[in-house]
Enzyme design. Sequence first.
Site, PDB file in Angstrom:
ATOM      1  N   ARG A 202      16.301  15.137   8.314  1.00 50.36           N
ATOM      2  CA  ARG A 202      15.815  14.938   6.939  1.00 50.36           C
ATOM      3  C   ARG A 202      16.155  16.211   6.189  1.00 50.36           C
ATOM      4  O   ARG A 202      15.684  17.298   6.543  1.00 50.36           O
ATOM      5  CB  ARG A 202      14.308  14.691   6.933  1.00 50.36           C
ATOM      6  CG  ARG A 202      13.707  14.794   5.538  1.00 50.36           C
ATOM      7  CD  ARG A 202      12.311  14.238   5.455  1.00 50.36           C
ATOM      8  NE  ARG A 202      12.336  12.781   5.498  1.00 50.36           N
ATOM      9  CZ  ARG A 202      11.306  12.007   5.187  1.00 50.36           C
ATOM     10  NH1 ARG A 202      10.159  12.548   4.815  1.00 50.36           N
ATOM     11  NH2 ARG A 202      11.404  10.693   5.254  1.00 50.36           N
TER      12      ARG A 202
ATOM     13  N   HIS B 270      18.172   6.833   1.832  1.00 42.76           N
ATOM     14  CA  HIS B 270      17.096   6.710   2.829  1.00 42.76           C
ATOM     15  C   HIS B 270      17.333   5.403   3.607  1.00 42.76           C
ATOM     16  O   HIS B 270      16.544   4.458   3.525  1.00 42.76           O
ATOM     17  CB  HIS B 270      15.736   6.714   2.125  1.00 42.76           C
ATOM     18  CG  HIS B 270      14.579   7.029   3.032  1.00 42.76           C
ATOM     19  ND1 HIS B 270      14.734   7.320   4.385  1.00 42.76           N
ATOM     20  CD2 HIS B 270      13.239   7.104   2.777  1.00 42.76           C
ATOM     21  CE1 HIS B 270      13.543   7.539   4.905  1.00 42.76           C
ATOM     22  NE2 HIS B 270      12.622   7.423   3.969  1.00 42.76           N
TER      23      HIS B 270
ATOM     24  N   GLN C  38      14.671   3.771   6.144  1.00 41.43           N
ATOM     25  CA  GLN C  38      13.574   3.111   5.438  1.00 41.43           C
ATOM     26  C   GLN C  38      13.989   1.728   4.963  1.00 41.43           C
ATOM     27  O   GLN C  38      13.240   0.755   5.088  1.00 41.43           O
ATOM     28  CB  GLN C  38      13.134   3.967   4.239  1.00 41.43           C
ATOM     29  CG  GLN C  38      12.096   3.306   3.367  1.00 41.43           C
ATOM     30  CD  GLN C  38      10.745   3.184   4.050  1.00 41.43           C
ATOM     31  OE1 GLN C  38      10.203   4.185   4.521  1.00 41.43           O
ATOM     32  NE2 GLN C  38      10.183   1.987   4.117  1.00 41.43           N
TER      33      GLN C  38
ATOM     34  N   ASP D 181       9.091   3.406  -6.195  1.00 42.14           N
ATOM     35  CA  ASP D 181       8.958   4.630  -5.405  1.00 42.14           C
ATOM     36  C   ASP D 181       8.417   5.708  -6.341  1.00 42.14           C
ATOM     37  O   ASP D 181       8.349   5.507  -7.563  1.00 42.14           O
ATOM     38  CB  ASP D 181      10.328   5.025  -4.806  1.00 42.14           C
ATOM     39  CG  ASP D 181      10.240   6.174  -3.809  1.00 42.14           C
ATOM     40  OD1 ASP D 181       9.119   6.452  -3.307  1.00 42.14           O
ATOM     41  OD2 ASP D 181      11.273   6.809  -3.526  1.00 42.14           O
TER      42      ASP D 181
ATOM     43  N   CYS E 253       7.956   2.559  -0.064  1.00 44.77           N
ATOM     44  CA  CYS E 253       8.201   3.254   1.208  1.00 44.77           C
ATOM     45  C   CYS E 253       7.057   4.164   1.608  1.00 44.77           C
ATOM     46  O   CYS E 253       6.942   4.532   2.772  1.00 44.77           O
ATOM     47  CB  CYS E 253       9.515   4.035   1.132  1.00 44.77           C
ATOM     48  SG  CYS E 253       9.473   5.452   0.011  1.00 44.77           S
TER      49      CYS E 253
ATOM     50  N   ARG F 255       9.208   0.587  10.271  1.00 42.12           N
ATOM     51  CA  ARG F 255      10.057   1.767  10.508  1.00 42.12           C
ATOM     52  C   ARG F 255      10.299   1.910  12.013  1.00 42.12           C
ATOM     53  O   ARG F 255      11.418   2.149  12.466  1.00 42.12           O
ATOM     54  CB  ARG F 255       9.379   3.054   9.989  1.00 42.12           C
ATOM     55  CG  ARG F 255       9.235   3.155   8.483  1.00 42.12           C
ATOM     56  CD  ARG F 255      10.574   3.306   7.801  1.00 42.12           C
ATOM     57  NE  ARG F 255      11.330   4.460   8.241  1.00 42.12           N
ATOM     58  CZ  ARG F 255      11.221   5.695   7.756  1.00 42.12           C
ATOM     59  NH1 ARG F 255      10.368   5.944   6.795  1.00 42.12           N
ATOM     60  NH2 ARG F 255      11.977   6.687   8.211  1.00 42.12           N
TER      61      ARG F 255
HETATM   62  N1   CP Z   1       8.661   6.632   3.842  1.00 42.71           N
HETATM   63  C1   CP Z   1       8.868   7.801   4.471  1.00 42.71           C
HETATM   64  O1   CP Z   1       9.999   8.192   4.778  1.00 42.71           O
HETATM   65  O2   CP Z   1       7.731   8.504   4.742  1.00 42.71           O
HETATM   66  P1   CP Z   1       7.593   9.992   5.285  1.00 42.71           P
HETATM   67  O3   CP Z   1       8.040  10.916   4.177  1.00 42.71           O
HETATM   68  O4   CP Z   1       6.144  10.143   5.611  1.00 42.71           O
HETATM   69  O5   CP Z   1       8.471  10.164   6.491  1.00 42.71           O
HETATM   70  N1  NVA Z   2      11.988   9.260  -2.860  1.00 42.21           N
HETATM   71  C1  NVA Z   2      11.020   9.875  -2.002  1.00 42.21           C
HETATM   72  C2  NVA Z   2      10.895   9.136  -0.718  1.00 42.21           C
HETATM   73  C3  NVA Z   2       9.889   9.697   0.246  1.00 42.21           C
HETATM   74  C4  NVA Z   2       9.856   8.972   1.558  1.00 42.21           C
HETATM   75  C5  NVA Z   2      11.407  11.321  -1.747  1.00 42.21           C
HETATM   76  O1  NVA Z   2      12.607  11.585  -1.555  1.00 42.21           O
HETATM   77  O2  NVA Z   2      10.544  12.191  -1.766  1.00 42.21           O
END
Ligand code: CP
Ligand code: NVA
Length: 305
Positions: free
Chosen positions: A110, A137, A140, A225, A265, A293
């Site tokens: 990530r 993502h 997800q 989101d 998400c 997930r």
């Molecule tokens: N939806 C998602 O990716 O959640 P986290 O940021 O908790 O991993």
């Molecule tokens: N769009 C959000 C998703 C978090 C899972 C972010 O990038 O923070």
Amino acid sequence: MENIETLRGRDFLTLGDFSPSEIMGILGEALRIKALQKRRIPHPYLSGRTLAMIFEKSSTRTRVSFEVGMLQLGGQAIFLSSQDMQLGRGESISDTAKVLSGYVDGIMIRTFAHETIQELAEAADIPVINGLTDLHHPAQVMADLLTILETKGRLQGLKMAYIGDGNNMANSLVEGAALTGMTISAACPDGYGPAPEVVAAAGDAVSLVDDPREAVRNADVVVTDVWASMGQEEEQQMRMKAFASYQVNDALVSAAASDYMFLHCLPAHRGEEVSASVIDGPHSFVFPEAENRLHAQKAILKLLL
Ligand code: CP
Ligand code: NVA
């Protein structure tokens, strides 16, 4: 229609890297593995395998679901915070990739810039899985597709509406919809739309509209989101103003199909991008979506590693 033979050893960086039959193949495998898990039937497909998980941003779902997923598959996962790694002190991403390739069987990361994961994948000899970048993502969205498929019994021909920020989720949803025969109508404020290259690649599957109500009209699935993603914390106030008329609330979803599903998400900000009445209401599937997930990613891990 499904194809999973071509997945071994591949990276999982964006959904656009895969064919429709590969995406359906992963979803089919996810349903099969989920059924095994629900019946407590052991499925140690990755016995002795290890996944390194590098986090440069916070996470609840991604970290826990990948770690538990590896355990349920008979393998293990190592949580690596970039702050505690030499990566955080300036060691290059490509050296990190080459070193980890000698120890583990796959890397989940990530990170911020999408170029970082591309560089990691290029230097690594093992599959690299996207656990979120600023641009995509995909893990997800595989869970989202799985949740829709389980609930509606199909994906082909469904209409999705995406309301709000054209961020990493929006980009992966556009790719996922186009690959599975869904259409997606996105309503985002001026200057906050999905990535132009993603929209161009999706062709007729995507339409960008100004009015959230038009996007939601007769939609089978309504998705939103957060308005400020991780890394955009200083823009929060400005974004609250820009997105004020893009909240998914009862008035907006009254235009959707009567049996619409709401997806997010998570984490969510009730009272900002979505009202509590919608996210906590009878059409919301956000917790099955979060659980999926685990099942979707186990299929990805099994097929790639
Ligand atoms: N939806 C998602 O990716 O959640 P986290 O940021 O908790 O991993
Ligand atoms: N769009 C959000 C998703 C978090 C899972 C972010 O990038 O923070």
